[in-house]
Write an enzyme that holds these catalytic residues in place. Structure first.
Site, PDB file in Angstrom:
ATOM      1  N   ASP A   1       0.162  -7.014  -9.194  1.00  0.00           N
ATOM      2  CA  ASP A   1       1.298  -6.811  -7.942  1.00  0.00           C
ATOM      3  C   ASP A   1       2.142  -5.948  -8.550  1.00  0.00           C
ATOM      4  O   ASP A   1       2.025  -5.114  -9.730  1.00  0.00           O
ATOM      5  CB  ASP A   1       1.790  -8.222  -7.613  1.00  0.00           C
ATOM      6  CG  ASP A   1       2.250  -8.291  -6.489  1.00  0.00           C
ATOM      7  OD1 ASP A   1       2.934  -7.593  -5.811  1.00  0.00           O
ATOM      8  OD2 ASP A   1       1.805  -9.546  -5.771  1.00  0.00           O
TER       9      ASP A   1
ATOM     10  N   GLY B   1       1.839  -2.423 -10.437  1.00  0.00           N
ATOM     11  CA  GLY B   1       1.383  -1.380  -9.881  1.00  0.00           C
ATOM     12  C   GLY B   1       1.111  -1.244  -8.488  1.00  0.00           C
ATOM     13  O   GLY B   1       1.303  -2.265  -7.813  1.00  0.00           O
ATOM     14  N   ASP B   2       1.119  -0.298  -7.834  1.00  0.00           N
ATOM     15  CA  ASP B   2       0.711   0.190  -6.200  1.00  0.00           C
ATOM     16  C   ASP B   2      -0.497   0.354  -6.330  1.00  0.00           C
ATOM     17  O   ASP B   2      -1.305   1.311  -6.789  1.00  0.00           O
ATOM     18  CB  ASP B   2       1.489   1.193  -5.715  1.00  0.00           C
ATOM     19  CG  ASP B   2       1.446   1.220  -4.420  1.00  0.00           C
ATOM     20  OD1 ASP B   2       0.378   1.146  -3.812  1.00  0.00           O
ATOM     21  OD2 ASP B   2       2.295   1.969  -3.822  1.00  0.00           O
ATOM     22  N   PHE B   3      -1.546  -0.584  -5.484  1.00  0.00           N
ATOM     23  CA  PHE B   3      -3.027  -0.325  -5.529  1.00  0.00           C
ATOM     24  C   PHE B   3      -3.592   0.572  -4.692  1.00  0.00           C
ATOM     25  O   PHE B   3      -4.636   0.905  -4.719  1.00  0.00           O
ATOM     26  CB  PHE B   3      -3.453  -1.675  -5.365  1.00  0.00           C
ATOM     27  CG  PHE B   3      -2.933  -2.565  -4.191  1.00  0.00           C
ATOM     28  CD1 PHE B   3      -2.408  -4.016  -4.259  1.00  0.00           C
ATOM     29  CD2 PHE B   3      -2.736  -1.964  -2.691  1.00  0.00           C
ATOM     30  CE1 PHE B   3      -2.100  -4.707  -3.454  1.00  0.00           C
ATOM     31  CE2 PHE B   3      -2.343  -2.904  -1.943  1.00  0.00           C
ATOM     32  CZ  PHE B   3      -1.952  -4.314  -2.023  1.00  0.00           C
TER      33      PHE B   3
ATOM     34  N   HIS C   1      -4.553  -7.908   6.066  1.00  0.00           N
ATOM     35  CA  HIS C   1      -4.057  -8.025   7.189  1.00  0.00           C
ATOM     36  C   HIS C   1      -2.467  -7.182   7.240  1.00  0.00           C
ATOM     37  O   HIS C   1      -1.531  -7.126   8.296  1.00  0.00           O
ATOM     38  CB  HIS C   1      -3.793  -9.481   7.545  1.00  0.00           C
ATOM     39  CG  HIS C   1      -2.737 -10.213   6.773  1.00  0.00           C
ATOM     40  ND1 HIS C   1      -2.546 -11.636   6.795  1.00  0.00           N
ATOM     41  CD2 HIS C   1      -1.944  -9.837   5.838  1.00  0.00           C
ATOM     42  CE1 HIS C   1      -1.502 -11.986   6.077  1.00  0.00           C
ATOM     43  NE2 HIS C   1      -1.311 -11.010   5.571  1.00  0.00           N
TER      44      HIS C   1
END
Length: 336
Positions: A195, A221-223, A241
């Site tokens: 996350d 992290g930023d996926f 979503h």
């Protein structure tokens, strides 16, 4: 023609507010030890006598309390999910809806006219999900989802054969609640919660409280831009979503590279049925469109098509919890 259904729909929010107030006043916890008469229950919950009788009888009429011989007790449903201190407590989710839904849905007409998302606090940019700038409000949001993630984790633990897998990553796993449930049910699994970095301290606090420190690790992290940890299984729950179709396809291509050959991707959301006829699912989608610029639920068929386009073998779909759908994709190659 009887207008009753229309009238009941018009005032449906009144019943929801009765439930939400009962949770805030801890009515159901006050009855955990046994039945009380109206005066005793009003005293325990701090109810003013002018409204108490109608309020308590309304709860009984809604099936949340049972009234017998002038005394009230919890219904089986309330006893299972609305008594504080129990693992199944859903009161946090009830509080969450009370705090977040009314401000946004009150501006539905404006959103329908403009197409613009309706944040909770437009002067401060609002927040979507766990992206709140205030850590304490983030905790409240995540606490509201814990009982739900407990149930989802338990069902996911049974819906999938985990015996051939050794590791999983819960993408967007927040403070690790679902991951903790999975490792409890399948201790052989190596678990990672992935996350945003700012979620790390909240994760550490929660996992420590659960006594699972060392059993579930956190990676920040930023996926969309940072490497996704490799694993046999990657779980995407309530993730897609939040994005449009192009972003979802892009993310699933990145997930494919992180899933080891022979592994799987598990996606669950309140997906829209392919006939677009389930009102609850469509209302959930409308809510996502209200609070985010790109979000919205998506059809099961669309999700399966995205999974296949990313390179996964389509593993079909199945219901979860009666309110969600699980879509499974497998990466060819390797041995489970």
């Amino acid at each position: 023609m009887d207008p009753g259904p229309l009238i009941r729909l018009t005032i449906a929010d009144c019943g929801a507010k009765v439930l939400q107030s009962a949770v805030q006043l801890d009515v159901f916890t006050a009855l955990a030890a046994g039945p009380k008469d109206a005066a005793e229950l009003a005293g325990a919950a701090g109810l003013h006598p002018r409204l108490a009788a109608d309020f308590l009888d309304a709860l009984a009429g809604l099936g949340l309390l049972i009234r017998e011989d002038g005394r009230y007790r919890n219904s089986p449903l309330s006893d299972a999910y609305l008594v504080q201190g129990r693992d199944t407590y859903l009161g946090g989710f009830v509080d969450l809806t009370n705090e977040t839904l009314y401000g946004t849905w009150g501006r539905l007409t404006e959103a329908l006219r403009t197409g613009e998302p309706q944040h909770l606090d437009p002067d401060k940019g609002g927040f979507v999900g766990d992206r709140h700038a205030d850590p304490e409000k983030m905790k409240r949001f995540l606490k509201g989802l814990d009982a739900f993630s407990d149930r989802m984790g338990a069902e996911l633990a049974e819906a999938v054969d985990w015996s051939g897998y050794r590791s999983f990553v819960d993408l967007g796993g927040a403070r690790g609640n679902l991951a903790a449930v999975l490792v409890d049910r399948h201790p052989h699994l190596d678990a990672t919660c992935y996350d945003l970095p700012r979620t790390g301290p909240i994760f550490d606090e929660h996992i420590s409280r659960l006594g699972r420190t060392g059993r579930v690790r956190f990676v920040g992290g930023d996926f969309f831009t940072d490497p996704i940890p490799q694993a046999d299984v990657i779980v995407l729950g309530h993730i897609l979503h939040g994005f449009d179709a192009d972003q979802s396809r892009r993310l699933l291509r990145r997930v494919y590279q992180a899933v080891r050959p022979g592994g799987s991707v598990l996606i669950y959301d309140r997906m829209i049925d392919d006939a677009r006829s389930n009102a609850d699912r469509l209302l959930s989608s409308l809510h996502m469109r209200l609070v985010s610029r790109d979000g919205g639920e998506y059809r099961v068929a669309d999700c399966r098509a995205w999974v296949a386009a990313a390179g996964f073998t389509d593993g079909g779909d199945r219901p979860l919890l009666g309110t969600h759908t699980l879509v499974i994709g497998s990466r060819p190659g390797g041995a489970q």
